[in-house]
Write an enzyme that holds these catalytic residues in place. Structure first.
Site, PDB file in Angstrom:
ATOM      1  N   LYS A 198       1.458  -0.898  11.871  1.00 31.55           N
ATOM      2  CA  LYS A 198       2.461   0.168  11.669  1.00 31.55           C
ATOM      3  C   LYS A 198       2.275   1.256  12.712  1.00 31.55           C
ATOM      4  O   LYS A 198       1.232   1.401  13.347  1.00 31.55           O
ATOM      5  CB  LYS A 198       2.346   0.756  10.261  1.00 31.55           C
ATOM      6  N   ASP A 238      -2.892   3.429   3.596  1.00 27.85           N
ATOM      7  CA  ASP A 238      -1.960   2.622   4.377  1.00 27.85           C
ATOM      8  C   ASP A 238      -1.728   1.225   3.799  1.00 27.85           C
ATOM      9  O   ASP A 238      -0.821   0.521   4.242  1.00 27.85           O
ATOM     10  CB  ASP A 238      -2.465   2.469   5.818  1.00 27.85           C
TER      11      ASP A 238
END
Length: 310
Positions: free
Chosen positions: A17, A145
């Site tokens: 990401k 995350d």
């Protein structure tokens, strides 16, 4: 639940990401920070194969330097597998084979992607069928995350970054990633350095006097699929600290911005740099320019799906 595995081998892929917007609040009494992040999953993946075993073991290889990745219970993917087994009452084990392509300690959530992949893989391998809501709950216990690596796409994260809501992103956004061949940056170290810089009253990096929030212009640009509009909104509050700890990144950041990028920023806690390009052709040109200057550059796009079986 029995010890019999439902499948002999499961292959799961999970994306890295970038944080295209990251606002960091002041440090709290517990040492953590409230944040507001716009995450986007990009087409740089971790691959994992899970096979039945009597114990919990892991092997890590990859196209990036994995020398610093632990192969014991410090590994987040192995912890995810053990957590799922405990939750489901599964008494067997698993062998995880990870092939990493996301830079280690690069600010792109590679370890979190591994953990998300382990949750999906073991859930399928063992036939525990916990469902995405429960996998998300387990993911949140592993790190901020990990829930996003499960979700994928584009999302807004608040609190510690793990309170997620999906965000509409139209079309495709092209990014050029400049990965670091040097040692990665420690996320806790970057946060601590930011706190020290703020304590020295650097006026341009003072924390917001409110609960951190993603700027409306970011969401509008994502909904419109407008890379140019997004480029004037991207921001990372951790960037000053990362550049202070790794001054050489500033030169690379400036080169990318001079060479046609709409915008450039440190990804997460760094040291990976992310450059937003106007489109695929512009991204390819930028990648070639950075590579010619001696920088390892990758062209990726987003948003892409979260952890999924192949």
């Amino acid at each position: 639940m029995t010890d019999a595995a439902v499948a002999d081998r499961v292959h799961v892929r999970a994306p890295g990401k970038i944080n295209l917007f990251f606002e960091v609040g002041d440090v709290q009494d517990d040492g953590y920070h409230d944040v507001a992040s716009a995450y986007q999953a990009v087409s740089l993946y971790e691959d994992m194969w899970a096979t039945p075993a009597d114990d919990f073991t892991i092997r890590v290889s990859g196209t990036v330097d994995v020398s610093g990745v632990p192969a014991d219970d410090r590994n987040l993917a192995l912890r995810a597998a053990r957590m799922l087994a405990q939750r489901a009452g599964y008494e067997g084990g698993v062998h995880l084979e990870i092939v990493k392509h996301v830079p280690v300690a690069g600010g792109m959530g590679g370890g979190s992607a591994d953990a998300a992949a382990a949750l999906v893989a073991c859930d399928l391998l063992w036939g525990t069928d916990l469902g995405m809501q429960e996998l998300q709950r387990l993911a949140a216990r592993l790190g901020a995350d990990v829930p996003f690596a499960l979700m994928g796409g584009t999302a807004i994260g608040t609190g510690r970054g793990d309170q997620l809501s999906q965000a509409l992103a139209k079309g495709r956004f092209d990014w050029v990633l400049l990965t670091s061949e040097d040692e990665g940056l420690s996320t806790p170290e970057v946060y601590s350095h930011l706190d020290r810089m703020r304590a020295d009253r650097a006026p341009d990096i003072a924390p917001p006097r409110r609960t951190p929030a993603v700027e409306p212009g970011v969401l509008q640009a994502l909904r419109a699929g407008d890379a140019a509009a997004l480029s004037v909104r991207v921001r990372n509050d951790l960037q000053p600290a990362a550049l202070s700890l790794r001054p050489a990144l500033r030169e690379a950041l400036e080169l990318g911005e001079r060479s046609g990028a709409l915008a450039g920023l440190v990804s997460g806690s760094g040291p990976t740099l992310a450059f937003l390009a106007e489109g695929p052709e512009a991204a390819l040109e930028l990648q070639v320019t950075l590579a010619a200057a001696g920088y390892p550059a990758l062209h990726v796009h987003g948003p892409v799906a979260g952890a999924r079986a192949l």
